[in-house]
Design a protein around this motif. Structure first.
Motif, PDB file in Angstrom:
ATOM      1  N   GLU A 188      26.472  15.933 -19.680  1.00 44.00           N
ATOM      2  CA  GLU A 188      27.429  15.895 -18.578  1.00 44.00           C
ATOM      3  C   GLU A 188      28.559  14.924 -18.918  1.00 44.00           C
ATOM      4  O   GLU A 188      28.347  13.909 -19.582  1.00 44.00           O
ATOM      5  CB  GLU A 188      26.738  15.433 -17.287  1.00 44.00           C
ATOM      6  N   ALA A 189      29.766  15.237 -18.450  1.00 46.93           N
ATOM      7  CA  ALA A 189      30.921  14.393 -18.758  1.00 46.93           C
ATOM      8  C   ALA A 189      30.802  13.010 -18.122  1.00 46.93           C
ATOM      9  O   ALA A 189      31.239  12.008 -18.697  1.00 46.93           O
ATOM     10  CB  ALA A 189      32.198  15.080 -18.286  1.00 46.93           C
ATOM     11  N   ASP A 190      30.179  12.955 -16.956  1.00 42.64           N
ATOM     12  CA  ASP A 190      30.068  11.697 -16.224  1.00 42.64           C
ATOM     13  C   ASP A 190      28.834  10.927 -16.705  1.00 42.64           C
ATOM     14  O   ASP A 190      27.717  11.155 -16.243  1.00 42.64           O
ATOM     15  CB  ASP A 190      29.970  11.981 -14.725  1.00 42.64           C
ATOM     16  N   LYS A 191      29.040   9.994 -17.631  1.00 40.80           N
ATOM     17  CA  LYS A 191      27.922   9.218 -18.186  1.00 40.80           C
ATOM     18  C   LYS A 191      27.320   8.269 -17.165  1.00 40.80           C
ATOM     19  O   LYS A 191      26.147   7.913 -17.260  1.00 40.80           O
ATOM     20  CB  LYS A 191      28.408   8.413 -19.398  1.00 40.80           C
ATOM     21  N   ASP A 192      28.120   7.837 -16.206  1.00 37.39           N
ATOM     22  CA  ASP A 192      27.652   6.836 -15.252  1.00 37.39           C
ATOM     23  C   ASP A 192      26.517   7.340 -14.361  1.00 37.39           C
ATOM     24  O   ASP A 192      25.834   6.536 -13.728  1.00 37.39           O
ATOM     25  CB  ASP A 192      28.808   6.369 -14.365  1.00 37.39           C
ATOM     26  N   LYS A 193      26.321   8.653 -14.319  1.00 37.06           N
ATOM     27  CA  LYS A 193      25.268   9.199 -13.471  1.00 37.06           C
ATOM     28  C   LYS A 193      24.025   9.605 -14.266  1.00 37.06           C
ATOM     29  O   LYS A 193      23.128  10.265 -13.715  1.00 37.06           O
ATOM     30  CB  LYS A 193      25.795  10.389 -12.668  1.00 37.06           C
ATOM     31  N   ASP A 194      23.977   9.230 -15.542  1.00 35.95           N
ATOM     32  CA  ASP A 194      22.805   9.572 -16.352  1.00 35.95           C
ATOM     33  C   ASP A 194      21.518   9.032 -15.737  1.00 35.95           C
ATOM     34  O   ASP A 194      20.503   9.716 -15.674  1.00 35.95           O
ATOM     35  CB  ASP A 194      22.952   9.015 -17.776  1.00 35.95           C
ATOM     36  N   GLN A 195      21.554   7.777 -15.295  1.00 37.35           N
ATOM     37  CA  GLN A 195      20.361   7.167 -14.713  1.00 37.35           C
ATOM     38  C   GLN A 195      19.931   7.892 -13.443  1.00 37.35           C
ATOM     39  O   GLN A 195      18.740   8.115 -13.201  1.00 37.35           O
ATOM     40  CB  GLN A 195      20.615   5.691 -14.418  1.00 37.35           C
ATOM     41  N   GLU A 196      20.913   8.258 -12.641  1.00 39.03           N
ATOM     42  CA  GLU A 196      20.603   8.969 -11.397  1.00 39.03           C
ATOM     43  C   GLU A 196      19.922  10.297 -11.699  1.00 39.03           C
ATOM     44  O   GLU A 196      18.942  10.682 -11.043  1.00 39.03           O
ATOM     45  CB  GLU A 196      21.900   9.203 -10.618  1.00 39.03           C
ATOM     46  N   ARG A 197      20.421  11.004 -12.724  1.00 37.92           N
ATOM     47  CA  ARG A 197      19.817  12.288 -13.094  1.00 37.92           C
ATOM     48  C   ARG A 197      18.395  12.094 -13.618  1.00 37.92           C
ATOM     49  O   ARG A 197      17.487  12.864 -13.287  1.00 37.92           O
ATOM     50  CB  ARG A 197      20.681  12.986 -14.151  1.00 37.92           C
ATOM     51  N   ALA A 198      18.216  11.066 -14.458  1.00 38.83           N
ATOM     52  CA  ALA A 198      16.889  10.804 -15.013  1.00 38.83           C
ATOM     53  C   ALA A 198      15.887  10.466 -13.906  1.00 38.83           C
ATOM     54  O   ALA A 198      14.745  10.946 -13.913  1.00 38.83           O
ATOM     55  CB  ALA A 198      16.957   9.663 -16.033  1.00 38.83           C
ATOM     56  N   THR A 199      16.312   9.639 -12.959  1.00 34.56           N
ATOM     57  CA  THR A 199      15.441   9.278 -11.850  1.00 34.56           C
ATOM     58  C   THR A 199      15.095  10.510 -11.018  1.00 34.56           C
ATOM     59  O   THR A 199      13.956  10.689 -10.582  1.00 34.56           O
ATOM     60  CB  THR A 199      16.117   8.227 -10.952  1.00 34.56           C
ATOM     61  N   GLN A 200      16.075  11.373 -10.819  1.00 34.93           N
ATOM     62  CA  GLN A 200      15.850  12.587 -10.036  1.00 34.93           C
ATOM     63  C   GLN A 200      14.832  13.492 -10.726  1.00 34.93           C
ATOM     64  O   GLN A 200      13.941  14.060 -10.074  1.00 34.93           O
ATOM     65  CB  GLN A 200      17.168  13.327  -9.822  1.00 34.93           C
ATOM     66  N   VAL A 201      14.944  13.623 -12.051  1.00 36.21           N
ATOM     67  CA  VAL A 201      13.977  14.432 -12.797  1.00 36.21           C
ATOM     68  C   VAL A 201      12.577  13.849 -12.650  1.00 36.21           C
ATOM     69  O   VAL A 201      11.614  14.549 -12.316  1.00 36.21           O
ATOM     70  CB  VAL A 201      14.356  14.508 -14.292  1.00 36.21           C
ATOM     71  N   HIS A 202      12.455  12.546 -12.918  1.00 33.77           N
ATOM     72  CA  HIS A 202      11.147  11.889 -12.860  1.00 33.77           C
ATOM     73  C   HIS A 202      10.519  12.015 -11.477  1.00 33.77           C
ATOM     74  O   HIS A 202       9.341  12.372 -11.336  1.00 33.77           O
ATOM     75  CB  HIS A 202      11.287  10.414 -13.232  1.00 33.77           C
ATOM     76  N   ASN A 203      11.288  11.734 -10.440  1.00 36.97           N
ATOM     77  CA  ASN A 203      10.757  11.764  -9.080  1.00 36.97           C
ATOM     78  C   ASN A 203      10.391  13.173  -8.642  1.00 36.97           C
ATOM     79  O   ASN A 203       9.383  13.381  -7.963  1.00 36.97           O
ATOM     80  CB  ASN A 203      11.757  11.157  -8.103  1.00 36.97           C
ATOM     81  N   THR A 204      11.203  14.157  -9.030  1.00 30.99           N
ATOM     82  CA  THR A 204      10.923  15.541  -8.646  1.00 30.99           C
ATOM     83  C   THR A 204       9.647  16.041  -9.307  1.00 30.99           C
ATOM     84  O   THR A 204       8.805  16.680  -8.666  1.00 30.99           O
ATOM     85  CB  THR A 204      12.100  16.451  -9.018  1.00 30.99           C
ATOM     86  N   LEU A 205       9.471  15.745 -10.596  1.00 32.20           N
ATOM     87  CA  LEU A 205       8.272  16.181 -11.308  1.00 32.20           C
ATOM     88  C   LEU A 205       7.012  15.543 -10.728  1.00 32.20           C
ATOM     89  O   LEU A 205       5.940  16.153 -10.746  1.00 32.20           O
ATOM     90  CB  LEU A 205       8.381  15.829 -12.796  1.00 32.20           C
TER      91      LEU A 205
END
Length: 282
Positions: free
Chosen positions: A96-113
């Motif tokens: 994704e172009a927006d690097k600043d949201k990488d952590q948010e995406r990673a947390t979302q993946v972890h929490n959803t799984l």
């Protein structure tokens, strides 16, 4: 293979990385990470080719068995999906172009799984993590640490495999006569399960204790056995068991994976593993 069109719980651009034993190297294809759930609620982690929408890889994930987090040894946008039951590791790089949201995406993946419902304060904290010293990349706080502080989905592998051992041992002995084992819905038939709970009070009580609040009585148990949702769940579980995820499933239940060497498919392996464990306890 074209991936089925299922609404994603999580979706963002990311590519695959390969590990040669020393270093991870990026696959330059544009990709998409998606998490989807079927009608029974089983979660599936998918990586798709962004151009063709074909599936590159796919994993069924049981709550509490996987984590998705930043690879701290790399300064790049490298993330790891790791299964605790099998120690399998899969590497990805954010696109994704927006690097600043990488952590948010990673947390979302972890929490959803892992079926984690993050509190608003935790979400806010996760979204406000500082960048690295260079200011170029978000430095994901270990969202796995936050995740460990959250309650995991209710699961008791020991109770589950004891119960399944009794059910499958009672109903699944005939599976070995087929070239490919029948699905769980064909083994755990409605008629067979109703007969089993009528004749076996211990199994009946064990099943009742697994039901949600408000349904923990004999009528609630019968209603669940007769429900189409149970048939759908058994179908989804069969699909997972008959995939290359069977070793992860056995590992997450604490079952002996050596049965895979002497089983013709995943369903027979599960039955053999449960019977083997149950016979050891006896």
């Amino acid at each position: 293979m074209m991936a089925p069109q299922v609404k994603a719980l999580v979706e963002f651009k990311a590519g695959k990385m390969t590990f040669d034993g020393k270093m991870v190297k990026p696959d330059r294809r544009r990709g998409i990470i998606k998490i989807v759930a079927d009608q029974s609620g089983m979660k599936q982690f998918q990586l798709l080719d962004a151009d063709t929408k074909t599936q590159i890889e796919s994993f069924y994930v049981f709550p509490g068995d996987a984590k998705f987090e930043k690879v701290k040894q790399s300064k790049d946008r490298v993330y790891l999906l790791e299964f605790s039951s099998t120690s399998q590791r899969h590497f990805y790089w954010m696109q994704e172009a927006d690097k600043d949201k990488d952590q948010e995406r990673a947390t979302q993946v972890h929490n959803t799984l892992n079926n984690i419902q993050a509190a608003p304060a935790t979400q806010t904290q996760a979204q406000s993590q500082p960048t690295t010293a260079s200011g170029q990349r978000t430095g994901p706080s270990m969202q796995s640490q936050n995740a460990q502080q959250q309650p995991r989905a209710n699961a008791n592998p020991s109770q589950f495999d004891d119960l399944m051992s009794q059910l499958l041992q009672s109903m699944g002995q005939g599976a070995s006569q087929f070239e490919r084992s029948p699905g769980l819905a064909n083994i755990l038939t409605t008629e067979g399960m109703l007969k089993l709970i009528e004749e076996n009070p211990d199994v009946r009580q064990a099943l009742i204790e697994q039901l949600p609040e408000g349904q923990q009585d004999e009528q609630g148990l019968k209603d669940n056995i007769l429900s189409p949702q149970l048939r759908q769940a058994l179908g989804s579980l069969t699909q997972a068991i008959q995939s290359d995820q069977i070793s992860i499933i056995l590992g997450s239940l604490g079952l002996d994976q050596s049965v895979l060497n002497n089983s013709k498919d995943g369903v027979e392996a599960l039955i053999n593993a449960l019977i083997k464990r149950h016979s050891k306890k006896d």
